[in-house]
Design an enzyme around this catalytic site. Structure first.
Site, short mmCIF file in Angstrom:
data_model
loop_
_atom_site.label_atom_id
_atom_site.label_comp_id
_atom_site.label_asym_id
_atom_site.label_seq_id
_atom_site.Cartn_x
_atom_site.Cartn_y
_atom_site.Cartn_z
N PHE A 149 -27.07 -37.56 -41.97
CA PHE A 149 -28.05 -38.57 -41.54
C PHE A 149 -28.25 -38.61 -40.03
O PHE A 149 -29.24 -39.17 -39.56
CB PHE A 149 -27.62 -39.97 -42.03
N LYS A 173 -32.06 -29.84 -48.26
CA LYS A 173 -31.68 -31.09 -48.94
C LYS A 173 -31.26 -32.06 -47.84
O LYS A 173 -30.13 -32.05 -47.39
CB LYS A 173 -30.52 -30.82 -49.92
N GLU A 176 -30.08 -38.50 -47.91
CA GLU A 176 -30.92 -39.49 -48.61
C GLU A 176 -31.10 -40.76 -47.76
O GLU A 176 -31.94 -41.60 -48.06
CB GLU A 176 -30.33 -39.84 -49.98
N SER A 226 -19.68 -34.83 -43.47
CA SER A 226 -18.29 -35.25 -43.30
C SER A 226 -17.35 -34.16 -43.80
O SER A 226 -17.72 -33.32 -44.63
CB SER A 226 -18.06 -36.53 -44.09
N CYS A 281 -21.32 -35.77 -33.95
CA CYS A 281 -20.06 -35.08 -34.25
C CYS A 281 -19.42 -34.57 -32.97
O CYS A 281 -18.29 -34.10 -32.99
CB CYS A 281 -20.30 -33.94 -35.22
N GLU A 375 -12.09 -40.44 -38.03
CA GLU A 375 -13.42 -40.38 -37.42
C GLU A 375 -14.05 -41.76 -37.60
O GLU A 375 -14.24 -42.21 -38.73
CB GLU A 375 -14.28 -39.31 -38.11
P1 NAD Z 1 -21.96 -36.98 -45.61
O1 NAD Z 1 -20.87 -35.97 -45.79
O2 NAD Z 1 -21.79 -38.30 -46.23
O3 NAD Z 1 -23.35 -36.40 -46.17
C1 NAD Z 1 -23.80 -35.11 -45.82
C2 NAD Z 1 -24.63 -34.55 -46.97
O4 NAD Z 1 -23.82 -34.44 -48.13
C3 NAD Z 1 -25.81 -35.44 -47.34
O5 NAD Z 1 -26.93 -34.61 -47.55
C4 NAD Z 1 -25.36 -36.13 -48.61
O6 NAD Z 1 -26.42 -36.39 -49.50
C5 NAD Z 1 -24.40 -35.13 -49.24
N1 NAD Z 1 -23.29 -35.76 -49.99
C6 NAD Z 1 -22.69 -36.96 -49.74
N2 NAD Z 1 -21.68 -37.15 -50.60
C7 NAD Z 1 -21.62 -36.07 -51.42
C8 NAD Z 1 -20.77 -35.67 -52.49
N3 NAD Z 1 -19.78 -36.45 -52.93
N4 NAD Z 1 -20.99 -34.48 -53.07
C9 NAD Z 1 -21.98 -33.67 -52.64
N5 NAD Z 1 -22.82 -33.99 -51.63
C10 NAD Z 1 -22.65 -35.17 -51.02
O7 NAD Z 1 -22.21 -37.10 -44.03
P2 NAD Z 1 -23.13 -38.14 -43.28
O8 NAD Z 1 -22.49 -39.48 -43.34
O9 NAD Z 1 -24.55 -38.00 -43.69
O10 NAD Z 1 -23.04 -37.59 -41.77
C11 NAD Z 1 -22.03 -37.94 -40.88
C12 NAD Z 1 -20.93 -36.91 -40.89
O11 NAD Z 1 -21.46 -35.64 -40.56
C13 NAD Z 1 -19.86 -37.19 -39.84
O12 NAD Z 1 -18.61 -36.91 -40.40
C14 NAD Z 1 -20.19 -36.21 -38.73
O13 NAD Z 1 -19.10 -35.84 -37.92
C15 NAD Z 1 -20.66 -35.05 -39.54
N6 NAD Z 1 -21.46 -34.13 -38.73
C16 NAD Z 1 -20.88 -32.97 -38.36
C17 NAD Z 1 -21.57 -32.09 -37.57
C18 NAD Z 1 -20.92 -30.81 -37.12
O14 NAD Z 1 -21.59 -30.02 -36.52
N7 NAD Z 1 -19.65 -30.56 -37.39
C19 NAD Z 1 -22.87 -32.40 -37.14
C20 NAD Z 1 -23.45 -33.59 -37.56
C21 NAD Z 1 -22.73 -34.46 -38.36
#
Ligand code: NAD
Length: 484
Positions: A149, A173, A176, A226, A281, A375
């Site tokens: 997000f 994808k 959401e 994450s 991140c 985090e």
């Molecule tokens: P998230 O892991 O909750 O969601 C990421 C994606 O995974 C979304 O598209 C979501 O729909 C999907 N998703 C969520 N739960 C799922 C599940 N159980 N099974 C399959 N798919 C699932 O992450 P977020 O809250 O949207 O973003 C924040 C996180 O992203 C933080 O941890 C941040 O550090 C990380 N991030 C990392 C980087 C990097 O380069 N390392 C860059 C940006 C963000």
């Protein structure tokens, strides 16, 4: 509802699938913004079919022609920057200057993709008389791009320009929580001349992601989110023998030495922990203050206190995120840490329903506290005091994550020592957010990245192509030898 519902985009058409729908909220106000379909394996299947249909012609288009689309796309991102940035602000909450910076970064990513023809030239050598070996790069096939997000415009552009320049159709994808920017990315690429089917969008959450990981028609998956989900996606996608690069969460440490320049350090640390409401991140999460650094902390506190929520710092993404972040601050306070700057009561007049937290600085945190380990993903900085640089490095390196680390010092020897010893994929000296810029690649170590290679820059070429090794003999006089 301020915006029309988010739609999938399959084979060049926007579609509203018959699935359950999820409401999307404006984080600045807590009001309804749009709604998003929660796609299933059925929609993923249709997107894969459309991408597969587009693949042969796109792969056969010479790369110098493919990138012409991206030259035009970059110009369109710049033309529409105000509108694209305001969309990011609406769905994600970040302030206008941050949203503009995000779109500019998308333009820079596209600029790199435009340069790929100059970089991916093959290799050729006459290995024995009349016998030639050459290496050419071919696309891998249909690729999925699953995004978080926090950067609705930029993170999709980590994958899309490079993957399509290198000949692969993409299925995006988006998160959401922020489904709106994806539509404009699709529309601008279509306006730039991208043929239908080369970019699909499938909205949704877990079901859509699982279907993408499982689908036999998908060759490769990029994931950003994450660590918990990165591990799930990496395991699931590779279990069906796909390539996968999954970027996870982070816990970034900034080591501040007593000789550091006060103004530069304070400004960089505060900008790093509070920018994008701490939802980066690469954000500073822990400052490891080495010996006499009170003067720097005092200056940081002044700067953080002067920041106005709603003007200088946006809201976090959801009411649940706000509650979770405040929970971490409360717990640290109870455990004996000192709240130097307290953003828990931030309110923005006229936007009382927004999910605001002001910049928060917590001193005398100890490494055993949860706020020092997890985090937090909010505008919160935990300060841990140490006596020397080795103790500071030990704290940094005890973290399972490994995205970013920085040191603030005027001493070149100390700077080099930290750069060598820090267990992180991206390290900085006197830089609060050490993001490598193109042509360098973005990517962490340890629990911040699963898979080989990097997602942007030169590192992405290996991810989005497969090398074909060709051996040819055209000279009839070439003799046979041991390897004929
Ligand atoms: P998230 O892991 O909750 O969601 C990421 C994606 O995974 C979304 O598209 C979501 O729909 C999907 N998703 C969520 N739960 C799922 C599940 N159980 N099974 C399959 N798919 C699932 O992450 P977020 O809250 O949207 O973003 C924040 C996180 O992203 C933080 O941890 C941040 O550090 C990380 N991030 C990392 C980087 C990097 O380069 N390392 C860059 C940006 C963000």
């Amino acid at each position: 509802m301020k915006y029309a519902e988010a739609q999938n985009h399959i084979g060049g058409a926007f579609l509203s699938p018959e699935t359950p729908w999820l409401d999307v909220f404006d984080p600045s106000r807590g009001t309804l913004l749009s709604r998003v379909p929660l796609s299933t394996a059925h929609e993923v299947d249709a997107a894969v079919s459309a991408a597969q249909a587009a693949f042969p012609a796109w792969a056969a288009t010479p790369i110098k022609e493919r990138v012409q689309v991206l030259y035009r796309y970059k110009a369109l991102l710049e033309r529409d920057i105000a509108e694209l940035a305001s969309l990011v602000t609406e769905e994600n909450g970040k302030i206008d200057s941050e949203a503009r910076a995000e779109v500019l970064k998308s333009a820079e990513l596209t600029e790199f993709a435009c340069s790929l023809p100059q970089i991916v030239t093959g290799e050729v050598l006459e290995v024995s008389r009349g016998v030639e070996c050459r290496v050419e790069r071919f696309p891998v096939g249909v690729v999925a791009c699953i995004t978080p997000f926090n950067f609705p415009n930029m993170v999709p552009n980590w994958t899309i320009p490079n993957a399509i320049a290198l000949g692969n159709p993409v299925i995006l994808k988006p998160s959401e929580l922020v489904p709106l920017s994806a539509r404009r990315i699709v529309e601008l690429l279509a306006e730039a001349g991208l043929p239908p089917g080369v970019l699909q969008v499938v909205h949704g959450g877990q079901d859509a992601v699982e279907a993408l990981c499982d689908h036999p028609g998908i060759a490769a998956v990029s994931f950003v989110g994450s660590t918990k989900v990165a591990k799930i996606v990496y395991r699931r996608a590779t279990s069906t023998l796909k390539r996968c690069l999954a970027l996870g969460g982070a816990k970034n440490h900034l080591i501040v030495m007593p000789d550091a320049n006060t103004e530069m350090t304070a400004a960089n640390v505060v900008a790093s922990m509070s920018g994008c409401a701490g939802q980066r991140c690469m954000a500073a999460s822990v400052m490891v203050a080495v010996s006499a650094t009170d003067h720097i902390i005092a200056r940081m506190a002044e700067q953080a206190r002067a920041m106005v929520p709603g003007k200088d710092v946006g809201p976090v993404i959801s009411a649940a995120a706000r509650e979770r972040i405040i929970g971490y601050i409360d717990e640290a306070e109870k455990a004996g840490a000192t709240i130097v700057v307290d953003g828990r009561k931030a309110i923005v007049k006229g936007q009382e329903g927004g999910y605001y937290i002001g910049p928060t600085i917590i001193d005398h945190v100890t490494p055993d506290m949860r706020i020092a380990q997890d985090e937090v993903f909010g505008p919160v900085l935990a300060i841990i005091r140490t006596k020397n640089v080795d103790d500071a490095l030990a704290i940094e390196n005890a973290s399972p994550y490994g995205n970013a680390a920085s040191v603030f010092t005027e001493n070149g020897g100390v700077a080099r020592y930290v750069m060598e010893k820090a267990q992180a994929g991206m390290v900085g000296v006197n830089v609060g957010v050490p993001v490598p810029r193109e042509p360098f690649s973005f990517g962490g170590w340890n629990d911040s990245k699963f898979g080989v290679g990097d997602i942007t820059g030169r590192g992405s070429i290996e991810l989005w192509t497969q090398a074909k090794k060709m051996t040819t003999k055209w000279n009839k006089e070439a003799g046979t030898n041991w390897m004929s």
